[in-house]
Structure formats: C-alpha cells, structure tokens
Design an enzyme around this catalytic site. Sequence first.
Site, mmCIF file in Angstrom:
data_model
loop_
_atom_site.group_PDB
_atom_site.id
_atom_site.type_symbol
_atom_site.label_atom_id
_atom_site.label_comp_id
_atom_site.label_asym_id
_atom_site.label_seq_id
_atom_site.Cartn_x
_atom_site.Cartn_y
_atom_site.Cartn_z
ATOM 1 N N ASP A 1 -58.790 26.350 53.101
ATOM 2 C CA ASP A 1 -58.009 26.187 54.430
ATOM 3 C C ASP A 1 -59.203 25.495 55.450
ATOM 4 O O ASP A 1 -58.903 24.708 56.209
ATOM 5 C CB ASP A 1 -57.497 27.541 54.942
ATOM 6 N N LYS B 1 -50.281 36.191 71.163
ATOM 7 C CA LYS B 1 -49.178 36.023 71.797
ATOM 8 C C LYS B 1 -48.968 36.536 73.081
ATOM 9 O O LYS B 1 -48.868 37.808 73.378
ATOM 10 C CB LYS B 1 -47.994 36.779 70.824
ATOM 11 N N LYS C 1 -54.031 37.937 61.664
ATOM 12 C CA LYS C 1 -53.166 36.504 60.846
ATOM 13 C C LYS C 1 -53.405 36.618 59.445
ATOM 14 O O LYS C 1 -54.343 36.488 58.894
ATOM 15 C CB LYS C 1 -53.872 35.551 61.458
HETATM 16 C C1 LIG Z 1 -43.184 33.267 65.628
HETATM 17 C C2 LIG Z 1 -44.597 32.669 65.822
HETATM 18 C C3 LIG Z 1 -44.326 31.030 65.865
HETATM 19 C C4 LIG Z 1 -45.192 33.249 67.144
HETATM 20 C C5 LIG Z 1 -45.611 32.966 64.776
HETATM 21 N N1 LIG Z 1 -45.761 32.013 63.793
HETATM 22 C C6 LIG Z 1 -46.444 32.195 62.707
HETATM 23 N N2 LIG Z 1 -46.764 31.301 61.594
HETATM 24 C C7 LIG Z 1 -46.438 29.919 62.271
HETATM 25 C C8 LIG Z 1 -47.315 28.938 61.510
HETATM 26 N N3 LIG Z 1 -47.223 29.103 60.132
HETATM 27 C C9 LIG Z 1 -47.394 27.851 59.372
HETATM 28 N N4 LIG Z 1 -47.418 28.104 57.981
HETATM 29 C C10 LIG Z 1 -47.848 26.904 57.377
HETATM 30 C C11 LIG Z 1 -47.794 25.846 57.864
HETATM 31 C C12 LIG Z 1 -47.892 25.647 59.286
HETATM 32 N N5 LIG Z 1 -47.778 26.759 60.297
HETATM 33 C C13 LIG Z 1 -47.278 30.313 59.694
HETATM 34 C C14 LIG Z 1 -46.361 31.500 60.296
HETATM 35 C C15 LIG Z 1 -47.217 33.544 62.672
HETATM 36 C C16 LIG Z 1 -48.023 33.970 61.737
HETATM 37 C C17 LIG Z 1 -48.572 35.150 61.700
HETATM 38 C C18 LIG Z 1 -49.282 35.796 60.492
HETATM 39 N N6 LIG Z 1 -49.887 34.884 59.728
HETATM 40 O O1 LIG Z 1 -49.661 36.789 60.316
HETATM 41 C C19 LIG Z 1 -48.203 36.328 62.623
HETATM 42 N N7 LIG Z 1 -48.794 37.685 62.772
HETATM 43 N N8 LIG Z 1 -47.419 35.929 63.699
HETATM 44 C C20 LIG Z 1 -46.800 34.482 63.590
HETATM 45 N N9 LIG Z 1 -46.207 34.199 64.783
#
Ligand SMILES: CC(C)(C)c1nc(N2CCN(c3ncccn3)CC2)c2cc(C(N)=O)c(N)nc2n1
Length: 327
Positions: free
Chosen positions: A33, A286, A115
């Site tokens: 990554d 957030k 994350k």
């Molecule tokens: C709902 C929001 C948008 C605020 C959001 N989006 C997330 N992500 C978006 C991008 N994602 C993504 N995945 C693949 C390619 C591009 N973006 C993967 C998830 C979050 C991922 C995690 C985590 N990993 O623990 C987390 N605690 N909160 C998140 N919150």
Amino acid sequence: MNNSDYENYIKLKDQLNIYRRQYYTEDAPTVQDFEYDRLYQELLKVESAHPEWVTNDSPSQNVGGAINSAFPKFRHEIPMLSMDDVFSLEESQASAERIKKFVNQTDVEFNLELKIDGLALSLIYENGRLVKGSTRGDGFVGEDITPNIFQIDDVPKTIPLKERIEVRGECYLGKDSFAELNNKRLEDGKSTFANPRNAAAGSLRQLDSSITKSRHLQTFIYFVIEPENYGLKTQSEALKQLQEWGFATNNQNRVVNDFKEVQNYIDEYQEKRLDLPYNIDGIVFKVNDFKLQSLLGNTVKVPRWEFAYKFPPIEAHTHLRTIEWTV
Ligand SMILES: CC(C)(C)c1nc(N2CCN(c3ncccn3)CC2)c2cc(C(N)=O)c(N)nc2n1
C-alpha cells in the site's frame, strides 16, 4: 513543458492503473500500500501542476477499480466515498485546522478511530433482517455478496430495529486466522496470501460460501447511513448504538478536542499496533458532530469532515529493525 515530464506522467499513470487492476480485479496486488500511496500522491502532485494532462482514465478520476467479478453488481444508493490520506502529524494537524476554519469554530471535536486494514462493506437490514451485503467496489457499484456475508459470525442476521437501515464497516481477517490460513495453504501446496487484507478480499469473494465460512472473517462496523434518522448526534454515539444493535464495533475510538490528545493517541497506537490481533494502517479522523459533518459536506469523492493519517509501513520498520539488530 519538456516532453519527458509528460512521458513520465503517462508512465506513472499507466503503472498505477496496472497496480489498481491487480488490487481491485485480480485480488493480487504486487506492491505494498505505501508504495501505491506514494506513487498516487506523486500523480496527484503532477496533475495539480498540469490539470490539462488529466484524462478520465487517470486513477484520480475514478474512485476504486473496475469490477469484473462473478457476483451480481450492486449500485450503492449513497456512494461509499473514499478518504484523503495524510502521512505526517503536521499534515493531519493542517487538515484538522482546515476543517476548523471551514466551520469557523476553534473547538471542533474529532472522533479518532483505528484504521482497520481490511475491505469496506455495506450491510442493509429491512424489518430487522439482514437482506443485502455488498463490497465497496469503485465506491458507486460494488459486488452483491449477500450469501457470503451470512457466513460471517459477528454479522448479526437480525437487529432490533424495524426501519430499513444501511450500515458500513470493514471486513478483516485477524492475524491469527491469517497465519492459520496461510499455514494450511502451504500444507496443501497452495499459494499463500500476501497479507490479511488480500486474504479477507479473497475469502469474501468466494463463490462457494462454505469456504467463506471456513475463513473466520470478522467485521468492525463504523458507519450508519443518515444517523440523524435514529436520533444519533455524533459519531461516538453512533458507534455505541451500533454495538447495542448487535454489531461488532471497535471500541478503541477516542473523542479528542486538542492536538495533544491526537498526538497521544497516534503515539499510543503506533506502539500498540504490533500487538493488536488485527492489522491497522493508520488512524481515521472524523468530525464527531453530525451537524458539523453535514455543514462540511462531501467533495465528489471524499467527505470534507474525515481523513486518514497513515502509519509508516511496518514492513519497512521491521526490515530496518532487523538490520539494526544484526549490526
Ligand atoms: C464512512 C467514512 C467515509 C467516514 C469512512 N470510510 C472509510 N473507508 C472509506 C475509504 N475506503 C476505501 N477503500 C478502498 C479504496 C478506497 N477507499 C475504505 C473505508 C472508513 C474506514 C475505516 C477503517 N478502515 O477502519 C474507518 N474506521 N472508518 C471509515 N469511515
């Protein structure tokens, strides 16, 4: 503009598109990554200097990869947006300050979350029953993997809520389950997964859901669509409510008001990271208050009210530590 700059840009763009196809379509990325992130940031930098070079096949122009999967496609009613990554404490402080300026408030509360290094999924419940499970895909169209979602033990099949609700979270494979899976594959003379995220993606995308069941996938749910509909006012409240409804949530989140607390949290988990039973690759910031989140709104691809601080890669550290140790 000398020709080589443009040629280098095209080479970089093509290379990133190869990496994306490996990651999204073949489930077999060949770069870590941090290497992909580094190149992607470089592409963004060149594109901001030369917007006239950007074409719609640039990775910056579509969120996530194309889907060519055996599963039915599923269009998300509300796109699963992405996250801006920052790679240093200073950058995360600058992002937090920008958000505060945007809402013209000095004391904005952030909910910090680990994350999880898994893959994003969406769960839909109607009349209290799980009716749909899907992957994020390119953020707009994912794969309908409902039969496999039913095989994940910690996903509740029913919840005590009659209204229709969609929640989103991360599906991951714990470090122990990952080691067990790879040992078993080695014994069976099969190829091993490079990391738990690839293993989780491969396990979720099995056409035979009994294989999914055998992989012991887990989830952390972190998002409720339209939380105000359920009387939720902040992200930290939403996490508690999700747990009460029966979802697996990660309780290591922390509400912070000032940057010192941010620094403490990041330092704490930079250390704890190796001992956690699952992989994390950063911290998600957030804005805690949902009213402030809607004030900030979303850009086409990324909400303005959240961003991710990425830890430096473990592999590099481990490698360095080994070298130090042998020296
Ligand atoms: C709902 C929001 C948008 C605020 C959001 N989006 C997330 N992500 C978006 C991008 N994602 C993504 N995945 C693949 C390619 C591009 N973006 C993967 C998830 C979050 C991922 C995690 C985590 N990993 O623990 C987390 N605690 N909160 C998140 N919150």
